[in-house]
Structure formats: structure tokens, C-alpha cells
Enzyme design. Structure first.
Site, PDB file in Angstrom:
ATOM      1  N   LYS B 116       9.571  38.549  18.862  1.00  0.00           N
ATOM      2  CA  LYS B 116      10.251  38.272  17.473  1.00  0.00           C
ATOM      3  C   LYS B 116       8.632  39.395  16.669  1.00  0.00           C
ATOM      4  CE  LYS B 116      12.525  34.303  18.639  1.00  0.00           C
ATOM      5  NZ  LYS B 116      13.041  32.827  18.468  1.00  0.00           N
ATOM      6  N   LYS B 201      12.874  36.949  10.182  1.00  0.00           N
ATOM      7  CA  LYS B 201      12.876  35.736   9.640  1.00  0.00           C
ATOM      8  C   LYS B 201      10.818  35.366   9.751  1.00  0.00           C
ATOM      9  CE  LYS B 201      11.143  33.729  13.630  1.00  0.00           C
ATOM     10  NZ  LYS B 201      11.298  34.436  14.540  1.00  0.00           N
ATOM     11  N   SER B 264       5.275  26.795  13.455  1.00  0.00           N
ATOM     12  CA  SER B 264       5.319  28.188  12.812  1.00  0.00           C
ATOM     13  C   SER B 264       3.872  28.983  12.240  1.00  0.00           C
ATOM     14  CB  SER B 264       6.211  28.616  11.903  1.00  0.00           C
ATOM     15  OG  SER B 264       6.043  29.329  11.236  1.00  0.00           O
TER      16      SER B 264
END
Lengths: 338, 338
Positions: B116, B201, B264
Site C-alpha cells: 500500500k 488513505k 496505523s
């Protein structure tokens, strides 16, 4: 959706109906920039306390209220007579009892709902209730929505509100009246969509709580909220098909703050159900009824005439109203997600 | 977007490239139902440890690996030669160094990216990198995305992955290979959209962290994420205009888990910046570079040829690359939200 850029504060006569935390937050916001704020609450002792000590004794007790601008009373007729714009901010279950004392007409007023829920027994959203029962014309009805926990307003943390009305002037006036250093406002004409979104998000928050209580993690919650957004879009589009962006703050934003925040009562109620409390014991333990409980029943009844897939709302209905096992119902729901 | 209903597991030869937590999670998932899983990592000692003790000594150390099905090695040529499908799951910054050892061709393989992020120096998304540098045809390229923290996969918490490829068969085969008791899979043909969503994101998660560090609350975060979803939609639509629903799990879902989760790294990095760390000291403190750091630069460079409003990405760029004051930049950004 417009944005209020025309300065803050108005000379409207605005009143707030309700004595709870959201009503208190709205009075705090309005009294930042407006000269007159009417405020009705049922509790005579609280009124006396506010006049004397400048804060609500029960809700957001840390908020210092600018009482020189606030006309606080238990006389609903007085508040309604003085005001041109009235914001209703009682919990939906208390709306009908609160209105019992009213003897003056509402139909020439601009009536805004800040109630994120439906009217029990009547089983309608708040705007419809005022139209049906108090002959308030649809063009005089407004809605104040957005991701806005009262507790954070009390702390003056930057928050956003959407003021919706089919009469642009009313939406815009309310947006100006609410704008202050810590509140930014937008306008919208989508009174049905924003109100249904606020009703649905309580159900999804409850679902998020149930899943949390059952032990589902963050990965699953993200998929749940993503599926909930799509379910919300399908429902609102079907009930009131106008152009709207479901990812706006009044729709997705409101869902997020409720589904993810520690302050959410619906999420807490759901978590207790997920952890094994019965519906009845969870209500007793919380000493209140979460809005999502009524919302689930309303949406079920509205939905029955519509051909829309609503797996999340259906799952919550089965758990709350049919006594089905939360673990089994949520496992079946999880199979339907993508 | 399709859903994989055709049973679990495959007889494909699949390999995973990478030794970190996401690679370890993917190997765990694949070895649930597939007979052969190739696994490359750089660290010889870790390979020995896994063979002997059946768990990765550094990442997701609690995960018991079914090593009888896992062919773990430091020999990249061997892994690539044996496999028909190869999943790359190294952090984006290590992709080019990892591939240096490769001498066999990749162009006849089906290459999936579970990275990602973007490839530093090259400044492209991973799919484009394999096409440009390794002549992998676009129809052989795939992407594995979704809201899926490796830490929760380790705990076997129900999670959802989307497998995207322009070749339906490849997407479907990968979806079958990854489906197991705790992983549900969908397919998509949107390789560009899902990959850009995963890049963006990280930027939005970083922004959420910065705002958290600066003291903004939950109400504001909901508005930020709602605005971020719209920014993501604008960008992806412009870069690759096909029909997609931005509220899907691979787009909105992935954004939510990253922006709201405690796991995160981008959010943590942002929080440190918001609390006053310099970019350099935050990197040193974390002992790693958050993907969102590179992503911010890539998006800035892609965006410069496009006429799209991207206030959030711009704000993060100003803070990370132009040394602008986070408090001032975020206050200006907040004015643009609705």
C-alpha cells in the site's frame, strides 16, 4: 450544499426547546453571537440554577452560559411566542410530552429539528411529525445535523453543522446564527435525506457496538461502516430521490462520529447487547433508551413497502425485537458484506 | 465487484515476497487452505528460525506457521520460478532493493501487489513499476487491498480483502486462494483505483494524526474523513475514470481502518508531527518511514498535471516537505471543509 461565508450571528429571535446536553450545547453556540436566545426546559429547579449560577446543573455542567442573552424558562408558550425560529433538541422520546404544554400555534414559525431520531408511537421522523400534528408547512421545516457530539462543543472543539431547509433563506439564516469561532456551518435543501441519515446512523452505531461486544476487530468495523454507508445511500435514495453526495459530513460524517466515538450512547448500548446483556437489562443499566432502538423499528416499518436490501438494519431488528442470538445474526450478516 | 462464493483454496502455486508483518499475515492466510506457499525474505536467520520454530522471529511472532506447506527461502529466483502467482508484500521502500537479486523473468507471471504505497525514486504506484521496469503486462497485474491490519489477521479476526485484476480469472483465483475461515474476499477490475485509494488513505491517515496531535476532536475527525473520501473520489475519477463506488471496502473501508485504528503507523507519524516533532525526528523516533510520507510526494507530482482540488493532500505536503507550521496549515484547511 452551500457554505456560510456571510459572517456570524443574526438578529433573529431563536429559541431552543430542551434541557439536555445537545440543547445546552446549542444554547451555548447561539449565545456566542446572537443577542437573544430563548430556552425552554421542563425542570424548574434547573432553570433557577442556570439563572443563578450560569450553568446547567445536570448536563455539560462545565459550560459557563452567557445568561444575559439567554431567556430561560419553563413556559413553553412564552418561548414559542417570542421566537421566529425554534430549534427542538429534546430526545425524541420526550418530544410529545414536551409539546403537551403548548397552547399557542406553531404553524407560522420556522421549526428546526436537532433531534436525531424518530417520534415513538407516531413512528415518523421529526419533520413529518410537525407537519402532520402541528400543521407546520414543509417549507417552514428545517433540520440541524452533522457530526457534533455535545461534549466536544462544550470543550469548544471545532465542529461542523449542516442546516437544511427547502427554503434557502431559512437554512441560510440558521447557518449564520449557529456559526461561531468553534462551529462552521453549511446549508442544504435535503431535509428528508439528512434526517433519515441521522436516524439510520444510530442503527449502524448500535450494530458497530454489538460487533465490538462480540469481539470483532477494527478490520471488520471498517467493512461494516463501509457497507452501512451503502445501505444508507440505498434507503435515502429510495425514500427521497434527489441528488446528494452520501459522503458529505451530514451523512457519512455523522455516521462516522457515532460509530467510532467513545461518546456514542448507541454504540455503548450495542456493546452491552454484544457482551450478552438482554435488551431490557441494557436499557436499565444505561438508565435511558438509545435512539437507535426506536430507529430500528421505524426503519423496519418504512422499509416494508420498499424493495431495498437493508441487511444491517434487519440484523439489528432481529436482535432487538425478535430476541435472536447476536452472535448468530452477526455471523450471517458478515456473509453478506463485501 | 464480484464476491467469491466458489469455495476456498486453490492448487495454484503462489508465493509471497517479503518478511514483514503483512507478508507474514498473507503467508498465514494462504497456508490455511493452499498446499504450496512459496515465501521469500531477505533475512537468512529469520528463515532458519521459521523452519525450526514455525514462527517469524520479528513480526507477528505469536502466529504459528504451518511450515509443512511453506517453502521459505532467501532465494528469490527459486521462489519466482516455482510460482505462477507472486504477491509482493514488502514495504514500498524495500521493493527495488528486494528485486535486485532477481535474475529470472517476471513477465510470464501473474504479479499481485499487496503494497500500500508507492515506489520511491520511481515515484509510481507498484503496478506501473512492474509494467515499466519488469515488462509485466497490465493484464497480468493484480492488487490485493482492503481494510486489513496484519495484527488482526494474526488474531484470526474476521477481515475482508479485495483482489483486483483486469483479468477476471486472475482476480477470482487469488480471491479463492485467500479465502479462509477468517478472511472473506471479493473481486474487482479496478487496479488503478484500488491502488491509488491505498496510497491516498495513508496521506489522509497522516492528516488525521496531525489533527489529533494538534488537539482536534472526534467531531472534526469525522468531517476530515468525510472530506478525504470526496477528495479521494475526485482524484481517482480523474486518473482512471471507470464506474466505481467510493464507499466500497477497498476504498472507504481501507481509509477508515487506517484513519481510525490504533495500529496505523501513518496516524502515529502524523500525531507526532502534530505534537511538535520535526519530520526528521519523528522518523528517527519511529525507526521507519511511514508510507504516507512518500505517498504525499507522489500525489503532489501526479496532481500537478490535473485540475483537481486536493486541499488535504496539499496541506500535508506543505507540512512534510515545505516545513510549514502544522497548526496554521490545518486551521487554513479547516476553513475549506464542509
Amino acid at each position: 450544499m452551500g457554505k456560510n461565508k456571510e459572517g456570524k450571528g443574526t438578529h433573529l429571535n431563536i429559541a431552543v426547546v430542551g434541557g439536555g446536553s445537545w440543547a445546552t450545547a446549542l444554547v451555548k453556540i447561539l449565545s456566542e453571537t446572537n443577542d437573544y436566545v430563548g430556552w425552554w426546559m421542563r425542570d424548574e429547579e434547573a432553570v433557577m440554577h442556570i439563572k443563578r449560577y450560569h450553568h446547567n446543573p445536570k448536563y455539560l455542567t462545565g459550560v459557563e452560559l452567557q445568561t444575559e442573552r439567554i431567556d430561560v424558562t419553563t413556559d413553553l408558550d412564552h418561548i414559542v411566542s417570542e421566537a421566529d425560529y425554534i430549534i427542538f433538541a429534546v430526545p425524541s422520546a420526550f418530544l410529545k410530552p414536551a409539546l403537551e404544554a403548548l397552547t399557542v400555534p406553531l404553524e407560522d414559525k420556522v421549526v428546526f429539528s436537532a433531534i436525531k431520531g424518530i417520534v415513538p408511537d407516531e413512528n415518523v421522523i421529526v419533520g413529518e411529525f410537525f407537519f402532520n400534528k402541528y400543521r407546520v408547512p414543509i417549507e417552514n421545516i428545517g433540520v440541524i445535523m452533522g457530526p457534533c457530539h455535545a461534549e466536544e462543543v462544550a470543550l469548544e472543539r471545532l465542529s461542523y453543522l449542516t442546516c437544511a431547509s427547502q427554503t434557502e433563506e431559512y437554512a441560510s439564516n440558521m447557518a449564520k446564527a449557529l456559526a461561531c469561532d468553534f462551529i462552521k456551518t453549511s446549508t442544504s435543501d435535503d431535509i428528508y435525506g439528512t434526517e433519515y441519515a441521522a436516524v439510520l446512523k444510530n442503527i449502524y452505531s448500535l450494530a458497530a457496538g454489538i460487533c465490538h461486544g462480540l469481539g470483532y476487530g477494527d478490520n471488520f468495523q471498517a467493512v461494516l461502516v463501509s457497507n452501512a454507508t451503502r445501505e444508507m445511500k440505498r434507503f435515502i435514495k429510495n425514500v427521497h430521490p434527489i441528488k446528494r453526495d452520501i459522503t458529505g459530513s451530514a451523512y457519512l460524517g455523522d455516521l462516522l462520529v457515532t460509530a467510532y466515538s467513545q461518546f456514542s450512547r448507541n454504540r455503548l448500548f450495542g456493546t452491552m447487547i454484544g457482551k450478552g446483556y438482554t435488551v431490557r437489562s441494557a436499557m436499565l443499566e444505561m438508565n435511558m433508551v438509545a435512539e437507535g432502538y426506536y430507529a430500528t423499528k421505524l426503519i423496519k416499518s418504512v422499509k416494508k413497502d420498499l424493495d431495498i436490501k437493508m441487511p444491517i438494519s434487519n440484523a439489528v431488528y432481529k436482535i432487538l425485537y425478535e430476541g435472536k442470538n447476536p452472535k448468530k445474526v452477526m455471523a450471517a450478516l458478515a456473509e453478506k458484506f463485501s
